[in-house]
Scaffold this active site. Structure first.
Site, PDB file in Angstrom:
ATOM      1  N   LEU A  13       0.715  -1.239  -0.167  1.00 24.94           N
ATOM      2  CA  LEU A  13      -0.033   0.125   0.139  1.00 24.94           C
ATOM      3  C   LEU A  13       0.863   1.220  -0.127  1.00 24.94           C
ATOM      4  CD1 LEU A  13      -3.143  -0.877   2.509  1.00 24.94           C
ATOM      5  CD2 LEU A  13      -2.935  -0.784  -0.252  1.00 24.94           C
ATOM      6  N   TYR A  56      -0.427   7.752  15.214  1.00 25.11           N
ATOM      7  CA  TYR A  56      -1.182   6.415  14.304  1.00 25.11           C
ATOM      8  C   TYR A  56      -2.645   7.040  14.169  1.00 25.11           C
ATOM      9  CZ  TYR A  56      -4.274   2.294  14.650  1.00 25.11           C
ATOM     10  OH  TYR A  56      -5.336   1.450  14.474  1.00 25.11           O
TER      11      TYR A  56
HETATM   12  N1  LIG Z   1      -5.217  -3.782  16.235  1.00 21.69           N
HETATM   13  C1  LIG Z   1      -6.060  -2.986  17.150  1.00 21.69           C
HETATM   14  O1  LIG Z   1      -5.868  -3.063  18.224  1.00 21.69           O
HETATM   15  C2  LIG Z   1      -6.811  -2.397  16.405  1.00 21.69           C
HETATM   16  C3  LIG Z   1      -7.427  -1.215  17.113  1.00 21.69           C
HETATM   17  C4  LIG Z   1      -8.437  -0.333  16.629  1.00 21.69           C
HETATM   18  C5  LIG Z   1      -8.652  -0.164  15.045  1.00 21.69           C
HETATM   19  N2  LIG Z   1      -7.941  -1.407  14.390  1.00 21.69           N
HETATM   20  C6  LIG Z   1      -7.760  -1.243  13.002  1.00 21.69           C
HETATM   21  O2  LIG Z   1      -8.560  -2.499  12.534  1.00 21.69           O
HETATM   22  C7  LIG Z   1      -7.816  -2.767  11.338  1.00 21.69           C
HETATM   23  C8  LIG Z   1      -7.308  -4.154  11.114  1.00 21.69           C
HETATM   24  O3  LIG Z   1      -6.150  -4.205  12.111  1.00 21.69           O
HETATM   25  P1  LIG Z   1      -5.558  -5.422  12.770  1.00 21.69           P
HETATM   26  O4  LIG Z   1      -5.553  -5.556  14.090  1.00 21.69           O
HETATM   27  O5  LIG Z   1      -6.086  -6.662  11.790  1.00 21.69           O
HETATM   28  O6  LIG Z   1      -3.987  -5.315  12.239  1.00 21.69           O
HETATM   29  P2  LIG Z   1      -2.646  -6.203  11.960  1.00 21.69           P
HETATM   30  O7  LIG Z   1      -3.225  -7.668  12.410  1.00 21.69           O
HETATM   31  O8  LIG Z   1      -1.720  -5.305  12.520  1.00 21.69           O
HETATM   32  O9  LIG Z   1      -2.586  -6.088  10.332  1.00 21.69           O
HETATM   33  C9  LIG Z   1      -2.452  -5.322   9.446  1.00 21.69           C
HETATM   34  C10 LIG Z   1      -2.050  -5.771   8.237  1.00 21.69           C
HETATM   35  O10 LIG Z   1      -1.710  -4.464   7.335  1.00 21.69           O
HETATM   36  C11 LIG Z   1      -0.510  -5.096   6.516  1.00 21.69           C
HETATM   37  N3  LIG Z   1       0.180  -4.178   5.980  1.00 21.69           N
HETATM   38  C12 LIG Z   1       0.972  -3.302   6.827  1.00 21.69           C
HETATM   39  N4  LIG Z   1       1.776  -2.514   5.884  1.00 21.69           N
HETATM   40  C13 LIG Z   1       1.340  -2.976   4.586  1.00 21.69           C
HETATM   41  C14 LIG Z   1       1.580  -2.107   3.407  1.00 21.69           C
HETATM   42  N5  LIG Z   1       2.628  -1.425   3.193  1.00 21.69           N
HETATM   43  N6  LIG Z   1       1.088  -2.884   2.452  1.00 21.69           N
HETATM   44  C15 LIG Z   1       0.016  -3.558   2.653  1.00 21.69           C
HETATM   45  N7  LIG Z   1      -0.251  -4.050   3.648  1.00 21.69           N
HETATM   46  C16 LIG Z   1       0.434  -3.669   4.926  1.00 21.69           C
HETATM   47  C17 LIG Z   1       0.386  -5.706   7.528  1.00 21.69           C
HETATM   48  O11 LIG Z   1       0.785  -6.653   6.554  1.00 21.69           O
HETATM   49  P3  LIG Z   1       1.891  -7.821   7.099  1.00 21.69           P
HETATM   50  O12 LIG Z   1       1.278  -8.767   7.894  1.00 21.69           O
HETATM   51  O13 LIG Z   1       2.625  -8.386   5.788  1.00 21.69           O
HETATM   52  O14 LIG Z   1       2.865  -6.933   7.896  1.00 21.69           O
HETATM   53  C18 LIG Z   1      -0.779  -6.616   8.212  1.00 21.69           C
HETATM   54  O15 LIG Z   1      -1.355  -7.991   7.526  1.00 21.69           O
HETATM   55  C19 LIG Z   1      -6.866  -1.586  10.838  1.00 21.69           C
HETATM   56  O16 LIG Z   1      -7.512  -0.749  10.115  1.00 21.69           O
HETATM   57  C20 LIG Z   1      -6.502  -0.991  12.282  1.00 21.69           C
HETATM   58  O17 LIG Z   1      -6.282   0.193  12.019  1.00 21.69           O
HETATM   59  C21 LIG Z   1      -6.855  -1.996  14.970  1.00 21.69           C
END
Ligand SMILES: NC(=O)c1ccc[n+]([C@@H]2O[C@H](COP(=O)([O-])OP(=O)(O)OC[C@H]3O[C@@H](n4cnc5c(N)ncnc54)[C@H](OP(=O)(O)O)[C@@H]3O)[C@@H](O)[C@H]2O)c1
Length: 290
Positions: A36, A124
């Protein structure tokens, strides 16, 4: 119906790759398949796949690291969603995106509603808010789900970190003045699939207003990180439970400031889509059963 899914190795992305598969052909890409930070690659992939729905759970989610790499966080959390929005608009596609309680400043004690004023405390949160704004500006048919404290059986999250540390240390100090709702990534993916099934269904009725916009989507109830850790330990029932000491955020300094009030009001999700995610304790139990 073709669905383009980003970040398919992430917590939410991995679950979405499975739940969305009943709705159509899912083209699920991890960061190697679609980076991305590469604007040309985003345009090329969307042009090749020609999806009816784009689902974007990919994000720069390392909250503390984002403080020292704001340009990378902005590229992934703000610029890329803006490009996805432009491309979705060109195709007449629906863009589904995820955002965070960290767009708010954490003041007060009331659960935040979708239209409440924002005020992120860290890079963030600021870049995620920019991403929301870019989507609103670029694509009429969008759904943005703001969630909090996401965990699951895989990936990097509080549940897995706690289970590891509880087996290694006799005592853990855990913050008890940040309040929010732990949310199981599977429930987010299941709710997303149900909403997409409804949004595209004639049964929704032509008389209903279009549902596009921002929604809060978390498991029910609230707790602190300390309360979450205590529940994990109680449900795991280890032979030698670690002592869980409650501390204020001021005793656990981190590069990124975090909001004390992470409560999100989910009433709009229930009103518009008739969906209410289970209480966080029930969700934790279900996740641990897996
Ligand atoms: N985690 C939380 O506590 C939390 C809380 C509130 C909201 N959210 C939101 O919920 C959504 C999902 O979060 P999640 O917990 O599933 O996050 P996550 O487990 O950290 O997964 C994020 C994914 O984004 C990918 N990514 C990072 N850099 C990238 C790039 N340059 N190009 C393409 N992909 C990339 C990562 O790929 P790699 O695996 O290859 O690194 C990872 O698979 C996000 O929008 C986050 O902001 C999360």
């Amino acid at each position: 119906m073709r669905i383009l899914l980003t970040g398919s190795r992430g917590q939410v992305g991995w679950e979405l790759a499975r739940t969305l598969s009943t709705l159509g052909e899912v083209v699920a890409l991890d960061a190697d398949g679609l980076d991305l930070t590469d604007a040309d690659a985003i345009r090329r992939v969307v042009g090749e796949v020609r999806p009816g729905i784009i689902v974007n759970p990919a994000a720069h989610t390392a909250v503390d690291k984002a403080e020292s790499e704001p340009d990378l966080a902005r590229a992934i959390n703000a610029t890329a969603p803006g490009i996805l929005a432009e491309e979705a608009e060109k195709l007449g596609a629906l863009l589904v995106h995820y955002s965070t309680d960290y767009v708010f400043d954490g003041g007060g004690k009331a659960p935040r509603q979708e239209d409440d004023p924002t005020g992120p405390l860290n890079v963030y949160g600021a870049t995620k808010l920019e991403g929301e704004n870019a989507i609103r500006a670029g694509c009429r048919r969008h759904l943005i789900f703001r969630t909090s404290w996401v965990y699951g059986a895989r990936g990097a999250n509080f549940l897995l970190t706690m289970r590891r540390l509880m087996g290694e240390r006799p005592e853990l100090k855990i913050v008890d003045d940040q309040i929010g709702a732990p949310t199981w990534c599977r429930h987010l993916a299941e709710a997303t699939a149900q909403i997409l099934a409804q949004a595209g269904s004639p049964a929704r009725g032509a008389d209903k207003p279009e549902p596009w916009g921002v929604y809060h989507m978390t498991n029910g109830g609230e707790t602190s990180w300390h309360g979450f850790a205590a529940a994990i330990q109680a449900m795991d029932a280890p032979e030698k439970p670690a002592r869980l000491a409650a501390i204020p955020s001021s005793e656990y300094p981190t590069p990124a400031r975090r909001p004390l009030n992470s409560r999100l009001d989910n009433a709009k999700l229930e009103r518009v889509f008739g969906l209410r995610l289970p209480d966080w304790r029930e969700a934790l139990r279900l996740c641990l059963d897996k």
